[in-house]
Design an enzyme around this catalytic site. Sequence first.
Site, PDB file in Angstrom:
ATOM      1  N   GLY A   1       0.824  -1.208   0.000  1.00  0.00           N
ATOM      2  CA  GLY A   1       0.000   0.000   0.000  1.00  0.00           C
ATOM      3  C   GLY A   1       0.855   1.254   0.000  1.00  0.00           C
ATOM      4  O   GLY A   1       0.544   2.240   0.660  1.00  0.00           O
TER       5      GLY A   1
ATOM      6  N   ALA B   1       3.033   2.738  -5.254  1.00  0.00           N
ATOM      7  CA  ALA B   1       2.794   1.784  -6.346  1.00  0.00           C
ATOM      8  C   ALA B   1       1.474   1.042  -6.139  1.00  0.00           C
ATOM      9  O   ALA B   1       0.663   0.908  -7.062  1.00  0.00           O
ATOM     10  CB  ALA B   1       3.948   0.791  -6.431  1.00  0.00           C
TER      11      ALA B   1
ATOM     12  N   SER C   1       0.716  -3.539   5.280  1.00  0.00           N
ATOM     13  CA  SER C   1       1.079  -3.772   6.665  1.00  0.00           C
ATOM     14  C   SER C   1       1.632  -2.485   7.266  1.00  0.00           C
ATOM     15  O   SER C   1       2.709  -2.021   6.878  1.00  0.00           O
ATOM     16  CB  SER C   1       2.134  -4.886   6.721  1.00  0.00           C
TER      17      SER C   1
ATOM     18  N   ALA D   1       9.135  14.043  -6.169  1.00  0.00           N
ATOM     19  CA  ALA D   1       9.184  14.789  -7.435  1.00  0.00           C
ATOM     20  C   ALA D   1       8.654  13.896  -8.546  1.00  0.00           C
ATOM     21  O   ALA D   1       8.946  12.700  -8.597  1.00  0.00           O
ATOM     22  CB  ALA D   1      10.612  15.219  -7.730  1.00  0.00           C
TER      23      ALA D   1
ATOM     24  N   LYS E   1       6.338  21.840 -10.767  1.00  0.00           N
ATOM     25  CA  LYS E   1       7.713  21.533 -11.171  1.00  0.00           C
ATOM     26  C   LYS E   1       7.846  21.762 -12.686  1.00  0.00           C
ATOM     27  O   LYS E   1       7.147  21.131 -13.478  1.00  0.00           O
ATOM     28  CB  LYS E   1       8.029  20.072 -10.821  1.00  0.00           C
TER      29      LYS E   1
ATOM     30  N   PRO F   1      14.623  21.351 -18.440  1.00  0.00           N
ATOM     31  CA  PRO F   1      13.218  21.771 -18.318  1.00  0.00           C
ATOM     32  C   PRO F   1      12.249  20.759 -18.905  1.00  0.00           C
ATOM     33  O   PRO F   1      12.645  19.919 -19.720  1.00  0.00           O
ATOM     34  CB  PRO F   1      13.198  23.047 -19.170  1.00  0.00           C
TER      35      PRO F   1
ATOM     36  N   VAL G   1       1.715 -10.465   5.046  1.00  0.00           N
ATOM     37  CA  VAL G   1       1.766 -11.744   4.327  1.00  0.00           C
ATOM     38  C   VAL G   1       2.948 -12.535   4.884  1.00  0.00           C
ATOM     39  O   VAL G   1       4.084 -12.041   4.901  1.00  0.00           O
ATOM     40  CB  VAL G   1       1.978 -11.507   2.809  1.00  0.00           C
TER      41      VAL G   1
ATOM     42  N   LEU H   1       8.904  -0.409  -6.595  1.00  0.00           N
ATOM     43  CA  LEU H   1      10.259  -0.776  -6.173  1.00  0.00           C
ATOM     44  C   LEU H   1      10.476  -2.284  -6.217  1.00  0.00           C
ATOM     45  O   LEU H   1      11.607  -2.751  -6.334  1.00  0.00           O
ATOM     46  CB  LEU H   1      10.521  -0.252  -4.754  1.00  0.00           C
TER      47      LEU H   1
ATOM     48  N   THR I   1      12.142   9.379 -11.827  1.00  0.00           N
ATOM     49  CA  THR I   1      11.537   8.479 -12.801  1.00  0.00           C
ATOM     50  C   THR I   1      10.723   7.329 -12.186  1.00  0.00           C
ATOM     51  O   THR I   1      10.013   6.642 -12.914  1.00  0.00           O
ATOM     52  CB  THR I   1      12.637   7.868 -13.693  1.00  0.00           C
TER      53      THR I   1
HETATM   54  C1  LIG Z   1      16.089   7.805  -1.794  1.00  0.00           C
HETATM   55  C2  LIG Z   1      14.884   7.702  -2.685  1.00  0.00           C
HETATM   56  C3  LIG Z   1      14.337   8.852  -3.255  1.00  0.00           C
HETATM   57  C4  LIG Z   1      13.252   8.759  -4.135  1.00  0.00           C
HETATM   58  N1  LIG Z   1      12.755   9.878  -4.744  1.00  0.00           N
HETATM   59  C5  LIG Z   1      11.800   9.756  -5.700  1.00  0.00           C
HETATM   60  C6  LIG Z   1      11.304  10.879  -6.418  1.00  0.00           C
HETATM   61  O1  LIG Z   1      11.668  12.022  -6.156  1.00  0.00           O
HETATM   62  N2  LIG Z   1      10.392  10.664  -7.389  1.00  0.00           N
HETATM   63  C7  LIG Z   1       9.927   9.418  -7.697  1.00  0.00           C
HETATM   64  O2  LIG Z   1       9.150   9.262  -8.637  1.00  0.00           O
HETATM   65  N3  LIG Z   1      10.329   8.357  -6.974  1.00  0.00           N
HETATM   66  C8  LIG Z   1      11.248   8.492  -6.009  1.00  0.00           C
HETATM   67  N4  LIG Z   1      11.654   7.391  -5.311  1.00  0.00           N
HETATM   68  C9  LIG Z   1      10.982   6.120  -5.534  1.00  0.00           C
HETATM   69  C10 LIG Z   1       9.655   6.111  -4.795  1.00  0.00           C
HETATM   70  O3  LIG Z   1       9.858   6.314  -3.417  1.00  0.00           O
HETATM   71  C11 LIG Z   1       8.946   4.784  -5.022  1.00  0.00           C
HETATM   72  O4  LIG Z   1       8.913   4.479  -6.378  1.00  0.00           O
HETATM   73  C12 LIG Z   1       7.526   4.849  -4.541  1.00  0.00           C
HETATM   74  O5  LIG Z   1       7.469   5.298  -3.230  1.00  0.00           O
HETATM   75  C13 LIG Z   1       6.861   3.505  -4.647  1.00  0.00           C
HETATM   76  O6  LIG Z   1       7.278   2.636  -3.649  1.00  0.00           O
HETATM   77  P1  LIG Z   1       6.522   1.253  -3.541  1.00  0.00           P
HETATM   78  O7  LIG Z   1       5.061   1.513  -3.372  1.00  0.00           O
HETATM   79  O8  LIG Z   1       6.948   0.407  -4.659  1.00  0.00           O
HETATM   80  O9  LIG Z   1       7.133   0.600  -2.226  1.00  0.00           O
HETATM   81  P2  LIG Z   1       6.920   0.960  -0.673  1.00  0.00           P
HETATM   82  O10 LIG Z   1       6.623   2.381  -0.434  1.00  0.00           O
HETATM   83  O11 LIG Z   1       8.097   0.370   0.035  1.00  0.00           O
HETATM   84  O12 LIG Z   1       5.630   0.147  -0.262  1.00  0.00           O
HETATM   85  C14 LIG Z   1       5.667  -1.245  -0.025  1.00  0.00           C
HETATM   86  C15 LIG Z   1       4.345  -1.681   0.559  1.00  0.00           C
HETATM   87  O13 LIG Z   1       4.343  -3.105   0.678  1.00  0.00           O
HETATM   88  C16 LIG Z   1       3.877  -3.456   1.955  1.00  0.00           C
HETATM   89  N5  LIG Z   1       4.445  -4.765   2.317  1.00  0.00           N
HETATM   90  C17 LIG Z   1       5.720  -5.179   2.186  1.00  0.00           C
HETATM   91  N6  LIG Z   1       5.854  -6.444   2.648  1.00  0.00           N
HETATM   92  C18 LIG Z   1       4.630  -6.836   3.061  1.00  0.00           C
HETATM   93  C19 LIG Z   1       4.102  -8.024   3.661  1.00  0.00           C
HETATM   94  N7  LIG Z   1       4.883  -9.087   3.945  1.00  0.00           N
HETATM   95  N8  LIG Z   1       2.814  -8.061   3.946  1.00  0.00           N
HETATM   96  C20 LIG Z   1       1.975  -7.016   3.705  1.00  0.00           C
HETATM   97  N9  LIG Z   1       2.420  -5.856   3.159  1.00  0.00           N
HETATM   98  C21 LIG Z   1       3.721  -5.774   2.847  1.00  0.00           C
HETATM   99  C22 LIG Z   1       4.352  -2.325   2.849  1.00  0.00           C
HETATM  100  O14 LIG Z   1       3.617  -2.285   4.045  1.00  0.00           O
HETATM  101  C23 LIG Z   1       4.061  -1.133   1.936  1.00  0.00           C
HETATM  102  O15 LIG Z   1       2.700  -0.773   2.048  1.00  0.00           O
HETATM  103  C24 LIG Z   1      12.695   7.479  -4.403  1.00  0.00           C
HETATM  104  C25 LIG Z   1      13.212   6.344  -3.775  1.00  0.00           C
HETATM  105  C26 LIG Z   1      14.301   6.445  -2.928  1.00  0.00           C
HETATM  106  C27 LIG Z   1      14.838   5.206  -2.279  1.00  0.00           C
END
Ligand SMILES: Cc1cc2nc3c(=O)[nH]c(=O)nc-3n(C[C@H](O)[C@H](O)[C@H](O)COP(=O)(O)OP(=O)(O)OC[C@H]3O[C@@H](n4cnc5c(N)ncnc54)[C@H](O)[C@@H]3O)c2cc1C
Length: 511
Positions: A17, A20, A44, A55, A83, A101, A190, A338, A349
Amino acid sequence: MKDRSEQSIREIVIVGGGTAGWMTAAALSHRLATTGTNIRLIESAEIGTVGVGEATLPQIRDFNRMLGIKEAELMGRTSATIKLGIEFRDWGKTGDHYIHPFGVHGEPIGPADFHHYWVKARAEGAAEEFGRYSLPIAAARRLKFNLPPGNPDSLLQSYSYAFQFDASLYAVFLAEYAEARGTRRIEGKVVSVKCDGDNGFIRSLTLESGEQITGDLFIDCSGFRGLLIEQELQTGFADWSDYLPCNRAFAVPCAISDPVGPFTRSTARSAGWQWRIPLQHRIGNGHVYCDRYIRDQDAVDMLMDNLEGEPIAEPKQLFFKTGKRKKLWNRNCIAIGLSGGFLEPLESTSIDLIQSGIMNLLAFFPEKQCAASDADEYNRLMDLEFDRVRDFLMLHYVLNQREEPFWRDMREMAWPDSLREKVEAFERRGLVPQYDQGLFQPASWLSVFIGQNLLPKTWDLRVDAMAADRRSAALQRIKAAIDDSAGRMSEHLAFIETYRAKFAGSNGDMQ
Ligand SMILES: Cc1cc2nc3c(=O)[nH]c(=O)nc-3n(C[C@H](O)[C@H](O)[C@H](O)COP(=O)(O)OP(=O)(O)OC[C@H]3O[C@@H](n4cnc5c(N)ncnc54)[C@H](O)[C@@H]3O)c2cc1C
């Protein structure tokens, strides 16, 4: 022939949640609303989200528009600013700065592309810095913004815009949207996954509470751990650390001290770079670095020493490895966010790659058997996206002229052929990469080539047909028109204020 309803996906399970997971849930609940498909999202609170990612790129506006989200409401709910691009400081040599830009430089003044006229004029000492011929750059430097007008032929239409927002508030906003359209949120962890013995498809997930969740299609949005795609299906990871070696970051928000402009900033540091992303109520900062060249303590000190306002939280450390899963779609599991891969945040990106994953999923939305040909095509398209982002990010590093060991090594590392060819074509005679699929159009490549001091050895032959005085008059006219237009735009913060007030009294549509 089998009954169609037997083949259709009926149960979609999203694990995660974060940004993504909720972007995926929002899009699927919108697009599948009439099909009776059940969508469940497991998250979770104990594990939490990565908590960064502020961004975005202009394409996010297409995503929001698809969902029918009003931009003004979104800006209010997520503390968003505008932006217009990214300012790069010290990336060529210390003291250099340029803006990449969301828009073009110049306008057509002859049969060759604008930059060829500029290159020749510059060689003759008759051109100003390249950025002076770009309206979004002129606006960003003056901390100004207006919506681009509707006329596609106008110089004033030569830009787009994105948002800098609080990503956790964006996820909350989308969660409300998705839940209102039938997505069921399940809080829980999970702990195990059951697969089919015959084809290896995921059949069910077991939560810590003992509850079993069955499904036809599983979307892995579980973050870096790749709970389904890697821990269960062992899809494999293409490690790109040799190309993009930064692997750690510290992030910290700080208070705002001066009016904020409509752009993100990236400042090169001795073993990485620092971001500055202004929101309405705070500034997000972070230091991305490679642990082979700087100690963690020095990295965090460097970040804290370079904040422009009081820190408003403790710095948070993040660990990552650049690369992507060998397949983003494997069996009946698709990794989005991710869990699928990460290519450091230099050009913002990641959220865009999430969006591409979702749009391709909608385009190739499978039946229960998940035809291998659909998965192959999905994977091919996503590979292209990742490869092109990787090359564009690397471009910033390989073109540096800095002296520190990190930067010297970045110049001297092995480059993918796909990048080398692009750099050589530009250096030889100003050719800029063009492709249909994937991020970063010619205007973006051009900004970084020239911004980081790579100039073509020669220009398009057709430029010579224009007399020098006509060329320099054209350049002067464009610059004057840009300065005039930028000067007449609203202050960025005044724009946000007026716009939000307008939303409060209208249906909130931005344009
Ligand atoms: C340093 C840094 C800077 C960034 N800056 C940017 C930016 O400026 N612009 C941009 O576009 N992107 C940026 N990103 C990327 C961006 O943060 C991610 O693409 C975005 O937040 C999506 O993350 P996610 O939802 O894939 O993962 P997460 O936010 O990690 O979410 C994972 C989810 O899975 C759940 N989960 C995991 N394991 C379990 C389990 N066993 N059971 C139940 N639930 C579970 C967690 O609870 C959570 O809800 C950055 C990343 C980093 C590391």
